[in-house]
Design a protein around this motif. Sequence first.
Motif, PDB file in Angstrom:
ATOM      1  N   GLU A  64       0.830  -1.214   0.000  1.00 12.83           N
ATOM      2  CA  GLU A  64       0.000   0.000   0.000  1.00 12.83           C
ATOM      3  C   GLU A  64       0.858   1.254   0.000  1.00 12.83           C
TER       4      GLU A  64
ATOM      5  N   ARG B 210       2.081   2.022  -3.446  1.00 16.44           N
ATOM      6  CA  ARG B 210       1.088   2.583  -4.364  1.00 16.44           C
ATOM      7  C   ARG B 210       0.983   4.094  -4.197  1.00 16.44           C
TER       8      ARG B 210
ATOM      9  N   ARG C 164       2.551  -5.514 -21.599  1.00 11.29           N
ATOM     10  CA  ARG C 164       1.361  -4.675 -21.517  1.00 11.29           C
ATOM     11  C   ARG C 164       1.521  -3.480 -22.439  1.00 11.29           C
TER      12      ARG C 164
ATOM     13  N   VAL D 111      -0.932   1.411 -11.453  1.00  8.44           N
ATOM     14  CA  VAL D 111      -1.236   1.739 -10.055  1.00  8.44           C
ATOM     15  C   VAL D 111      -2.713   2.091  -9.857  1.00  8.44           C
TER      16      VAL D 111
ATOM     17  N   LEU E 179      -5.167   0.834 -11.340  1.00  6.22           N
ATOM     18  CA  LEU E 179      -5.865  -0.456 -11.301  1.00  6.22           C
ATOM     19  C   LEU E 179      -5.667  -1.133  -9.956  1.00  6.22           C
ATOM     20  N   LEU E 180      -4.435  -1.081  -9.449  1.00  5.95           N
ATOM     21  CA  LEU E 180      -4.160  -1.685  -8.142  1.00  5.95           C
ATOM     22  C   LEU E 180      -4.974  -1.001  -7.053  1.00  5.95           C
TER      23      LEU E 180
ATOM     24  N   ARG F 164       3.729   6.546 -15.789  1.00 11.50           N
ATOM     25  CA  ARG F 164       3.253   5.456 -14.948  1.00 11.50           C
ATOM     26  C   ARG F 164       3.439   5.800 -13.472  1.00 11.50           C
TER      27      ARG F 164
END
Lengths: 419, 217
Positions: free
Chosen positions: A81, A84, A99, A108, A110-111, A156
């Motif tokens: 966590e 992220r 990808r 991230v 998406l996570l 990203r």
Amino acid sequence: MQSGKGHRMISFDAVSKHYPNGTTAVDDLTLELPEGGLTVLVGSSGCGKTTTLRMINRMVEPSSGTVRVAGRDVRDSDAAELRRSIGYVIQQSGLFPHRTVLDNVATVPLLLGWGRQKSRSRAAELLERVGLDAGSAKRYPHQLSGGQQQRVGVARALAADPPVLLMDEPFGAVDPVVRTQLQDELLRLQRDLRKTVVFVTHDIDEAVRLGDRIAVFRTGGRLVQCAPPAQLLTRPADDFVAGFLGAERGLKLLSLTTLGEAAVPHTPASPVRTDEPVSGIRTDGGTRTDGGKETGPGTDGRWRIAVAPDGRPVGWLDTEALPTGGTAGDADLLPLRPLHDEDSLLAALDESLTSPARAVARVHGDGVLAGVTGRAALHERAALHHAAAAMEAEPAGDESHLDRQDSADTGARTAEAGA
Amino acid sequence: MTAIDWAWFPDHIGDMTTLTLDHLSIAVPAVLSGLVIALPLAVVAHRVRKLRGLILGASNVLFTVPSLAFFVLLLPVTGLTRGTAITGLTIYTLVVLIRNTVDGLDSVPAHAREASLAMGSRPLRTLLTVELPLALPVIMAGVRVATVMTISLVSVASYIGYGGLGQLFTDGFQRSYTTPVIAGVLLTLLLALLADAVLVAVQYLCTPWARHRTKGA
């Protein structure tokens, strides 16, 4: 001088990292990184700078001491966590080869459970922000150039808008021209985003160019000095730092300040338009480079600036070697680099050395010739600036290079520039 | 005697179909259960250096046991069942499946795994969404070898009565009649080629990133 954004975003408190084989990667590091600043960790390989960086997002756990992000011990957070909430750009971009560019950037979000659609639209927004066209979104990383891959890496890392951005030699693998572009873009992004950036490099020029503050590490994982670039350059804490900065410390300092900030004056020029017939060009009354004060070669009017009909300088015209007929544009012009107020003192000094007229052409924002500055005037300004920067940087006493960190704010660079 | 009796074929289309399906019903479960066992073992071998030699060594040793001996050894445990045939063949797939999966995981660029963890993926998610997909081409190469090998090995299990197309061999040998043997060989070959083609197609569909091998525009 005292920073408005005094909050420390990241702090190391007596942090050490020892490995079982007996090596010490980081040795008793105490360092505070202010919010919104770009701190560069610099040093030769094996000096612990990357380990230091990786302790912030718990990719490496310290052997002793405490690392805090936003006041909170990183060990109190779940590692995944925590990560992220911290952007990370690694060497060679570290993109996922399987990808698409868009899905790489959406990682991230998406996570974090934003959902596919929202994550992807956010990713598309970021790709645009780092200067990639929409067509690249559907491509795979290996279809992009090294520079483009690095941009995707930055996009990203920024996707979930983390307050902290860690960058581990992100521009090490691209050619110098692209590296300079990427550095410029990082600075541009940083002006908008004001993230707390920690940037690792072994390239001192990159450090000086990017950093609000530079932390110099020595082999064995010891922090030697952490200071704004101007202070580091004018007052290195010891011989190691001085040696690391290299012999051109003075020139590097000049690279930090623009002509505009240093208020380097210029005098009117009397340019020749390229569509002017050579028959009408007199060999006197040319460019006087320092308001007439300066004498000697180059100020005798032999060299004049040729400008295009729209007023942009295109080259130096040798009035003693004019073609027999035609216009000034037919003459063999010597190259000229027009200097904007945003160009650095160093760039101007460099141009003054190569200019046949011993003067540089200054232009307005639109590229139209504004005037000229002579080499002597430039030197004088540079020396004044250097002295001012040295005065501004407080003496670096025994421990003061560590104590000073609070006052060594991110704005110091501009503060000195204005001096 | 040695000539092919073409008249045999139209009369035995039904048999050949049944035996081919039977063949597949042994080979496919064998390879699939091989994968189910090999994947976790390979992940462990990839992660835990100390166990790598043990796992790879054990799968090698199992591979050196003659196939016929395997069925004999398995008989007291699993009896004369299809399960015996499948179990024996499964064990044979392990060596190539484990080895290729370990190699595949080793081939994953360290920076990709690193980046995944640093972005905040947990290790299991990183394994499933980054490492295994990137290892897929090497794993699939192993699956193709294992599949072709298993399809040809099924006939050995006709010793215990579950040999698929291998039944045609037994039949031919017993009657000194070559036509069913040749039919069995041809069908086994065809099946192996077909299975390989299917796997190539599956891999193509599963690895879209590997299709654009040309750089840039």
